[in-house]
Design an enzyme around this catalytic site. Structure first.
Site, PDB file in Angstrom:
ATOM      1  CG  PHE A 128     134.518 -67.813   4.825  1.00 12.39           C
ATOM      2  CD1 PHE A 128     135.050 -68.440   3.681  1.00 12.39           C
ATOM      3  CD2 PHE A 128     135.067 -68.188   6.098  1.00 12.39           C
ATOM      4  CE1 PHE A 128     136.214 -69.592   3.919  1.00 12.39           C
ATOM      5  CE2 PHE A 128     136.229 -69.273   6.183  1.00 12.39           C
ATOM      6  CZ  PHE A 128     136.602 -69.967   5.173  1.00 12.39           C
ATOM      7  CG  LEU A 130     135.954 -73.165   8.622  1.00 12.94           C
ATOM      8  CD1 LEU A 130     135.539 -74.210   7.556  1.00 12.94           C
ATOM      9  CD2 LEU A 130     137.460 -72.293   8.436  1.00 12.94           C
ATOM     10  CB  ILE A 163     129.118 -66.272  10.035  1.00 10.82           C
ATOM     11  CG1 ILE A 163     129.254 -67.540  10.349  1.00 10.82           C
ATOM     12  CG2 ILE A 163     129.369 -65.811   8.429  1.00 10.82           C
ATOM     13  CD1 ILE A 163     130.670 -68.288  10.472  1.00 10.82           C
ATOM     14  CD  GLU A 362     140.376 -64.489   8.683  1.00 12.63           C
ATOM     15  OE1 GLU A 362     141.090 -65.218   7.890  1.00 12.63           O
ATOM     16  OE2 GLU A 362     139.385 -63.678   8.165  1.00 12.63           O
TER      17      GLU A 362
HETATM   18  C1  FAD Z   1     134.040 -61.071  15.817  1.00  9.20           C
HETATM   19  C2  FAD Z   1     134.366 -62.498  15.109  1.00  9.20           C
HETATM   20  C3  FAD Z   1     134.285 -62.586  13.941  1.00  9.20           C
HETATM   21  C4  FAD Z   1     134.513 -63.888  13.372  1.00  9.20           C
HETATM   22  N1  FAD Z   1     134.284 -64.071  11.833  1.00  9.20           N
HETATM   23  C5  FAD Z   1     134.329 -65.270  11.314  1.00  9.20           C
HETATM   24  C6  FAD Z   1     133.690 -65.749  10.034  1.00  9.20           C
HETATM   25  O1  FAD Z   1     133.622 -64.610   9.364  1.00  9.20           O
HETATM   26  N2  FAD Z   1     133.930 -66.905   9.795  1.00  9.20           N
HETATM   27  C7  FAD Z   1     134.215 -68.029  10.462  1.00  9.20           C
HETATM   28  O2  FAD Z   1     133.903 -69.004   9.969  1.00  9.20           O
HETATM   29  N3  FAD Z   1     134.660 -67.679  11.559  1.00  9.20           N
HETATM   30  C8  FAD Z   1     134.840 -66.341  12.026  1.00  9.20           C
HETATM   31  N4  FAD Z   1     135.015 -66.250  13.726  1.00  9.20           N
HETATM   32  C9  FAD Z   1     135.411 -67.130  14.399  1.00  9.20           C
HETATM   33  C10 FAD Z   1     137.049 -67.617  14.608  1.00  9.20           C
HETATM   34  O3  FAD Z   1     137.506 -67.867  13.531  1.00  9.20           O
HETATM   35  C11 FAD Z   1     137.044 -68.609  15.778  1.00  9.20           C
HETATM   36  O4  FAD Z   1     136.523 -67.984  16.889  1.00  9.20           O
HETATM   37  C12 FAD Z   1     138.329 -69.066  15.964  1.00  9.20           C
HETATM   38  O5  FAD Z   1     138.845 -69.749  14.910  1.00  9.20           O
HETATM   39  C13 FAD Z   1     138.733 -69.686  17.164  1.00  9.20           C
HETATM   40  O6  FAD Z   1     137.503 -70.652  17.485  1.00  9.20           O
HETATM   41  P1  FAD Z   1     136.852 -70.804  18.814  1.00  9.20           P
HETATM   42  O7  FAD Z   1     136.092 -69.264  19.328  1.00  9.20           O
HETATM   43  O8  FAD Z   1     135.916 -71.750  18.558  1.00  9.20           O
HETATM   44  O9  FAD Z   1     137.832 -71.056  19.993  1.00  9.20           O
HETATM   45  P2  FAD Z   1     138.726 -72.520  20.381  1.00  9.20           P
HETATM   46  O10 FAD Z   1     138.824 -73.272  19.209  1.00  9.20           O
HETATM   47  O11 FAD Z   1     137.562 -73.166  21.158  1.00  9.20           O
HETATM   48  O12 FAD Z   1     139.905 -72.135  21.216  1.00  9.20           O
HETATM   49  C14 FAD Z   1     139.770 -71.662  22.585  1.00  9.20           C
HETATM   50  C15 FAD Z   1     141.120 -71.433  22.970  1.00  9.20           C
HETATM   51  O13 FAD Z   1     141.811 -72.806  23.142  1.00  9.20           O
HETATM   52  C16 FAD Z   1     143.025 -72.601  22.354  1.00  9.20           C
HETATM   53  N5  FAD Z   1     143.365 -73.944  21.564  1.00  9.20           N
HETATM   54  C17 FAD Z   1     142.692 -74.670  20.731  1.00  9.20           C
HETATM   55  N6  FAD Z   1     142.943 -75.702  20.224  1.00  9.20           N
HETATM   56  C18 FAD Z   1     144.405 -75.655  20.922  1.00  9.20           C
HETATM   57  C19 FAD Z   1     145.433 -76.362  20.755  1.00  9.20           C
HETATM   58  N7  FAD Z   1     145.552 -77.535  19.708  1.00  9.20           N
HETATM   59  N8  FAD Z   1     146.697 -76.150  21.321  1.00  9.20           N
HETATM   60  C20 FAD Z   1     146.724 -75.050  21.977  1.00  9.20           C
HETATM   61  N9  FAD Z   1     145.544 -74.006  22.338  1.00  9.20           N
HETATM   62  C21 FAD Z   1     144.578 -74.431  21.636  1.00  9.20           C
HETATM   63  C22 FAD Z   1     142.647 -71.385  21.318  1.00  9.20           C
HETATM   64  O14 FAD Z   1     144.032 -71.074  20.699  1.00  9.20           O
HETATM   65  C23 FAD Z   1     142.073 -70.706  22.038  1.00  9.20           C
HETATM   66  O15 FAD Z   1     142.956 -69.846  22.878  1.00  9.20           O
HETATM   67  C24 FAD Z   1     134.904 -65.023  14.042  1.00  9.20           C
HETATM   68  C25 FAD Z   1     135.179 -64.578  15.274  1.00  9.20           C
HETATM   69  C26 FAD Z   1     134.914 -63.422  15.751  1.00  9.20           C
HETATM   70  C27 FAD Z   1     135.636 -63.470  17.379  1.00  9.20           C
END
Ligand code: FAD
Length: 383
Positions: A128, A130, A163, A362
């Site tokens: 998936f 995203l 992903i 998620e």
């Molecule tokens: C092992 C692993 C597997 C994954 N698998 C998938 C997958 O299969 N498919 C997929 O699509 N994604 C996947 N992900 C991605 C995951 O969903 C994202 O890492 C997650 O949504 C956070 O995005 P980011 O890492 O870019 O952090 P960012 O969005 O850059 O956030 C960094 C920090 O800022 C904070 N922050 C951001 N916006 C705000 C706000 N408005 N107010 C306060 N704080 C905020 C966040 O909470 C976090 O603490 C996976 C991640 C990992 C680590």
């Protein structure tokens, strides 16, 4: 150890699901999982068909070879699988809730026939896409773009990151901007222009495949687009998967608690087992309470889901509360094991490190906090 006897509320069928998942974890996962974690591998091709034969893939969906079980059964299965490892539950969540669910819910009859039976059997693996390198919590601003050419085919360009299952997948559900908004595409990973290199050097969810996805003029037919427009498409899938997480982490926390309890009874310091010290008992009692509360939350939300009334804010409540509880339990359990708590000889630090990813993916704890804040105040505070 289930002080609230929560499992007494399960039906015979739900207990059967629990016992089946527990047996699989005991026999096929626990003997190997520390090695997978240490080596940074996950045997998806071997485990997929076994999980499929046990009915664990797309368990809560109907038809196309899926088990069609209730939400509590699906939750209990996630709990038992994650007691093995969060990587295992992630594989099952991504396959069933993030890859199969959108095809099942929004795909054409042909797409469903093409993909779902193999995915339910675990011989076809899905992922998936995203998240992007620069767009995680804020996917509405994603840059991956799909454009329809005069033949009707869609052409995808862009990239995804983090992903799960990416490098082992046969099919990717990819979310992309289009002229009419965000749309989902069912993309065979054998398509020219598609690549999915592994992400290395993770220290969490090591027994799970995590990859980048690249789309360089990837062409898919008009029939590959899902029948949903806007962010509500991917968000509806995430709601399904988060529901599995809020159950799953109870299993990871329980595994840590059980390891700490067992260890405390046999580890002797100052002439007696450390279980006999009040400070250790305080830790154990607190862990049991935290896990009991998390289990109760999961069961209640499962009942709401089975009644068809579960709302996304309630899923956020469960994901936020239960992942945090499980992570706190894992950290507390780690301290009970002393130095032994930092090795892979015991499951605790593996679960603890895994749960750091579960806290983030998620929807991070901050995003779910904001969801609850909006539900309580009526004011969105995301930007
Ligand atoms: C092992 C692993 C597997 C994954 N698998 C998938 C997958 O299969 N498919 C997929 O699509 N994604 C996947 N992900 C991605 C995951 O969903 C994202 O890492 C997650 O949504 C956070 O995005 P980011 O890492 O870019 O952090 P960012 O969005 O850059 O956030 C960094 C920090 O800022 C904070 N922050 C951001 N916006 C705000 C706000 N408005 N107010 C306060 N704080 C905020 C966040 O909470 C976090 O603490 C996976 C991640 C990992 C680590």
């Amino acid at each position: 150890m289930d002080l609230l006897n929560l499992d007494d509320r399960l039906t015979d069928d739900q207990r059967l699901v629990r016992d089946t998942a527990q047996g699989f974890v005991r026999d096929s996962v626990l003997p190997e999982v520390a090695t997978w974690f240490e080596e940074g591998t996950f045997p998806a091709r071997e485990l997929g068909p076994v999980l499929g034969s046990l009915g664990m893939l797309g368990m809560h969906l109907n038809g196309y070879g899926c088990a069609g079980l209730d939400a509590v059964s699906y939750g209990v299965a996630c709990r038992e699988l994650e007691a093995g490892d969060s990587g295992l539950r992630s594989f099952v969540s991504v396959q069933g809730s993030l890859a199969m669910f959108p095809i099942w819910k929004y795909g054409s009859a042909e797409l469903k026939e093409e993909w779902l039976p193999g995915m339910a059997a675990g011989t076809t693996i899905g992922c998936f896409g995203l998240t992007e390198p620069d767009h995680g919590s804020d996917p509405a601003n994603m840059k991956t773009f799909a454009k329809q050419d005069p033949s009707g085919d869609w052409i995808l360009n862009g990239s995804k990151m983090w992903i799960t299952n990416g490098s082992v997948a046969d099919v990717a559900v990819v979310w992309a901007q289009t002229d009419e908004g965000i749309r989902g595409f069912v993309v065979p990973t054998s398509s020219p222009g598609f690549s999915a290199p592994l992400i290395h050097r993770k220290l969490s969810l090591r027994a799970s495949v995590t990859s980048s996805l690249y789309f360089d003029d990837v062409r898919v037919p008009a029939s590959a687009v899902l029948d949903v427009v806007g962010l509500r498409g991917p968000l509806s899938c995430l709601s399904e998967a988060r529901y599995g997480i809020l159950w799953g982490v109870v299993g990871a926390g329980r595994a840590c608690f059980e390891a700490a309890l067992e260890y405390s009874k046999t580890r002797v310091q100052f002439g007696k087992p450390i279980a006999g010290f009040q400070l250790t008992q305080e830790k154990l009692a607190w862990m049991a309470v935290a896990l009991g509360q998390a289990g109760l939350t999961a069961l209640h939300l499962g009942d709401l889901k089975d009644a068809g009334t579960l709302r996304p804010q309630q899923v956020s409540f469960g994901k936020l509360a239960n992942v945090r509880a499980a992570l706190d339990v894992a950290r507390e359990a780690r301290s009970v094991l002393g130095a032994n708590g930092v090795t892979l000889e015991y499951p605790v630090i593996r679960h603890m490190n895994n749960l750091e990813s579960v806290l983030t993916y998620e929807g991070t704890q901050e995003i779910h906090t904001l969801v609850l804040g909006e539900a309580l105040t009526g004011v969105a505070a995301y930007r």
